[in-house]
Design a protein around this motif. Sequence first.
Motif, PDB file in Angstrom:
ATOM      1  N   THR A 174       0.849  -1.118   0.040  1.00 50.06           N
ATOM      2  CA  THR A 174       0.011   0.078   0.009  1.00 50.06           C
ATOM      3  C   THR A 174       0.727   1.248   0.135  1.00 50.06           C
ATOM      4  OG1 THR A 174      -0.098  -0.315   2.517  1.00 50.06           O
ATOM      5  CG2 THR A 174      -1.939  -0.994   1.270  1.00 50.06           C
ATOM      6  N   ARG A 175       2.196   1.190   0.209  1.00 49.40           N
ATOM      7  CA  ARG A 175       2.888   2.407   0.134  1.00 49.40           C
ATOM      8  C   ARG A 175       3.515   2.672  -1.250  1.00 49.40           C
ATOM      9  NH1 ARG A 175       6.602  -0.119   2.461  1.00 49.40           N
ATOM     10  NH2 ARG A 175       8.358   0.061   0.925  1.00 49.40           N
ATOM     11  N   PRO A 176       3.306   4.143  -1.330  1.00 46.55           N
ATOM     12  CA  PRO A 176       3.683   4.676  -2.699  1.00 46.55           C
ATOM     13  C   PRO A 176       5.247   4.250  -3.108  1.00 46.55           C
ATOM     14  CG  PRO A 176       2.639   6.314  -1.304  1.00 46.55           C
ATOM     15  CD  PRO A 176       2.969   5.375  -0.595  1.00 46.55           C
ATOM     16  N   PHE A 177       5.352   3.850  -4.454  1.00 46.40           N
ATOM     17  CA  PHE A 177       6.838   3.557  -4.662  1.00 46.40           C
ATOM     18  C   PHE A 177       7.734   4.964  -4.514  1.00 46.40           C
ATOM     19  CE2 PHE A 177      10.586   3.263  -7.706  1.00 46.40           C
ATOM     20  CZ  PHE A 177      10.622   1.963  -7.298  1.00 46.40           C
ATOM     21  N   GLY A 178       8.987   4.609  -4.102  1.00 42.31           N
ATOM     22  CA  GLY A 178       9.711   5.559  -3.525  1.00 42.31           C
ATOM     23  C   GLY A 178       9.883   5.935  -2.140  1.00 42.31           C
ATOM     24  N   THR A 179       8.874   5.503  -1.674  1.00 44.13           N
ATOM     25  CA  THR A 179       8.785   5.865   0.135  1.00 44.13           C
ATOM     26  C   THR A 179       9.228   4.501   0.809  1.00 44.13           C
ATOM     27  OG1 THR A 179       6.960   7.078  -0.298  1.00 44.13           O
ATOM     28  CG2 THR A 179       7.134   6.310   1.706  1.00 44.13           C
ATOM     29  N   LEU A 180      10.036   4.924   1.730  1.00 46.52           N
ATOM     30  CA  LEU A 180      10.604   3.852   2.683  1.00 46.52           C
ATOM     31  C   LEU A 180       9.981   3.552   3.929  1.00 46.52           C
ATOM     32  CD1 LEU A 180      14.718   4.804   2.705  1.00 46.52           C
ATOM     33  CD2 LEU A 180      13.155   3.268   1.025  1.00 46.52           C
ATOM     34  N   GLN A 181       9.834   2.118   4.369  1.00 45.20           N
ATOM     35  CA  GLN A 181       8.966   1.957   5.395  1.00 45.20           C
ATOM     36  C   GLN A 181       9.628   2.113   6.610  1.00 45.20           C
ATOM     37  OE1 GLN A 181       7.567  -2.102   5.227  1.00 45.20           O
ATOM     38  NE2 GLN A 181       6.493  -2.092   7.077  1.00 45.20           N
ATOM     39  N   THR A 182       8.980   2.496   7.713  1.00 40.61           N
ATOM     40  CA  THR A 182       9.525   2.770   8.937  1.00 40.61           C
ATOM     41  C   THR A 182       9.001   1.874   9.837  1.00 40.61           C
ATOM     42  OG1 THR A 182       8.172   4.615   9.606  1.00 40.61           O
ATOM     43  CG2 THR A 182      10.192   5.078   8.583  1.00 40.61           C
ATOM     44  N   VAL A 183       9.721   1.102  10.993  1.00 39.18           N
ATOM     45  CA  VAL A 183       9.095   0.649  12.071  1.00 39.18           C
ATOM     46  C   VAL A 183       9.518   0.959  13.307  1.00 39.18           C
ATOM     47  CG1 VAL A 183       9.420  -1.604  13.233  1.00 39.18           C
ATOM     48  CG2 VAL A 183       9.437  -1.737  10.679  1.00 39.18           C
ATOM     49  N   ASN A 184       8.443   1.445  14.123  1.00 36.67           N
ATOM     50  CA  ASN A 184       8.892   2.155  15.442  1.00 36.67           C
ATOM     51  C   ASN A 184       9.758   1.260  16.440  1.00 36.67           C
ATOM     52  OD1 ASN A 184       7.576   4.169  14.475  1.00 36.67           O
ATOM     53  ND2 ASN A 184       5.647   3.914  15.599  1.00 36.67           N
ATOM     54  N   SER A 185      10.543   2.012  17.163  1.00 37.00           N
ATOM     55  CA  SER A 185      11.384   1.210  18.345  1.00 37.00           C
ATOM     56  C   SER A 185      10.785   1.025  19.323  1.00 37.00           C
ATOM     57  CB  SER A 185      12.519   2.175  18.535  1.00 37.00           C
ATOM     58  OG  SER A 185      12.071   3.246  19.213  1.00 37.00           O
ATOM     59  N   GLY A 186       9.655   1.522  19.718  1.00 38.03           N
ATOM     60  CA  GLY A 186       8.619   1.124  20.756  1.00 38.03           C
ATOM     61  C   GLY A 186       8.801   2.033  21.973  1.00 38.03           C
ATOM     62  N   ALA A 187       9.687   3.131  21.767  1.00 38.99           N
ATOM     63  CA  ALA A 187       9.863   4.295  22.759  1.00 38.99           C
ATOM     64  C   ALA A 187      10.487   5.491  22.125  1.00 38.99           C
ATOM     65  CB  ALA A 187      10.864   3.840  24.111  1.00 38.99           C
ATOM     66  N   LEU A 188       9.953   6.301  22.681  1.00 38.65           N
ATOM     67  CA  LEU A 188      10.520   7.654  21.991  1.00 38.65           C
ATOM     68  C   LEU A 188      11.934   8.045  22.370  1.00 38.65           C
ATOM     69  CD1 LEU A 188       9.773  10.383  20.545  1.00 38.65           C
ATOM     70  CD2 LEU A 188       9.128  11.611  22.536  1.00 38.65           C
ATOM     71  N   GLY A 189      12.609   8.144  21.303  1.00 39.03           N
ATOM     72  CA  GLY A 189      14.221   8.434  21.644  1.00 39.03           C
ATOM     73  C   GLY A 189      14.691   7.043  22.265  1.00 39.03           C
ATOM     74  N   GLY A 190      14.564   5.949  22.049  1.00 37.74           N
ATOM     75  CA  GLY A 190      15.113   4.956  22.599  1.00 37.74           C
ATOM     76  C   GLY A 190      14.142   3.495  22.227  1.00 37.74           C
ATOM     77  N   PHE A 191      14.819   2.498  22.881  1.00 37.10           N
ATOM     78  CA  PHE A 191      14.207   1.070  22.704  1.00 37.10           C
ATOM     79  C   PHE A 191      13.371   0.972  23.857  1.00 37.10           C
ATOM     80  CE2 PHE A 191      18.274   0.661  20.503  1.00 37.10           C
ATOM     81  CZ  PHE A 191      17.982  -0.080  19.126  1.00 37.10           C
ATOM     82  N   ALA A 192      12.332   0.085  23.585  1.00 30.02           N
ATOM     83  CA  ALA A 192      11.252  -0.400  24.596  1.00 30.02           C
ATOM     84  C   ALA A 192      12.217  -0.849  25.809  1.00 30.02           C
ATOM     85  CB  ALA A 192      10.589  -1.467  23.903  1.00 30.02           C
ATOM     86  N   ALA A 193      11.632  -0.539  26.929  1.00 28.50           N
ATOM     87  CA  ALA A 193      12.153  -1.105  28.031  1.00 28.50           C
ATOM     88  C   ALA A 193      12.336  -2.674  28.189  1.00 28.50           C
ATOM     89  CB  ALA A 193      11.279  -0.591  29.384  1.00 28.50           C
TER      90      ALA A 193
END
Length: 327
Positions: A174-193
């Motif tokens: 579903t993402r337009p071609f030319g757009t990279l997919q992102t995956v969230n780390s689980g915490a703002l500015g860091g990794f999940a605890a």
Amino acid sequence: MLEVKSDNLAGVFDAGVEIPGRPALEAKAVTMTPPAKGGLGVPLEIDDTINRVLRAASPIRSIAQVVEVGSANYRRLITTTGVVSGWVSETQARPETDTPDFAEIAPPMGELYANPAASQAMLDDAGFNVETWLGEEIGREFARAEGVAFVAGDGVNKPRGFLSAPTAATADATRPFGTLQTVNSGALGGFAATNPQDRLIDLVHALASPYRQGAVWVMNSATLARIRKFKTSDGAFIWQPGLGPDQPQTLLGYRVVEADAMPDVASDSLSIAFGNFQAGYLIAQRRETVVLKDPYSNKPYVHFYATRRVGGAVLDSRAIKLMRFSA
């Protein structure tokens, strides 16, 4: 006969003939820039030194797809959809199926240059090869500048880095071609605890299986230092050190490439990339670095004017995934 032309000198000399008041000319193997541009002979050992250092020091260059071009008007076609097929019986009609769609990739080009100078006395009397040393210094600086541009360049008189591409959290379908997919780390500015390595596994499997053959991690050393401390529930480190030159360090089974130009972990930063850069990022370059040795325009200094035209852009946006440090 050796013909030498420049903006400051034009003439034809017999190689090896002594001219009163001037040292004898020594014939050497040279490459020539176009005469209309005022080119001078380029010592081959300087050119070779610059190219060798670039290959050794630019991490993105070592994993991306590199093509040699003859001009700045390079274009590459890529199919964004495949051929559609269908099942039919022996006597059933064969309706027309969809043909692939094409997209044009035009990597922005820019010119790197350096213009160091050395006095003629230093070139004559130094206890080391000044020309080779300057070539290595230029090579290291070109590698540093290229490394930054391939990661975060804005495409204005320089390559467009993969972090400058548009991003979205949606999947490939579903993402337009030319757009990279992102995956969230689980915490703002860091990794999940808890279980921070789970998001790394999510990032791996966000990449389609055909691209995972040859995929690598790209991050800077500060981010890698955090990840090296991650352990599974049984206490095993998820990072594995390399045991030899043919067995590089791995993370979840995939090679890790350290790129200093990648940003540190911060709020909403894109600090980790995972993908097949051979399929995902294109570097277009001229066949050689052009070096103009100019002892005439600024006496008593000899200038070594080096230029290199390089471009870069995301080729296949489905081949690279990014981790966004966000909740």
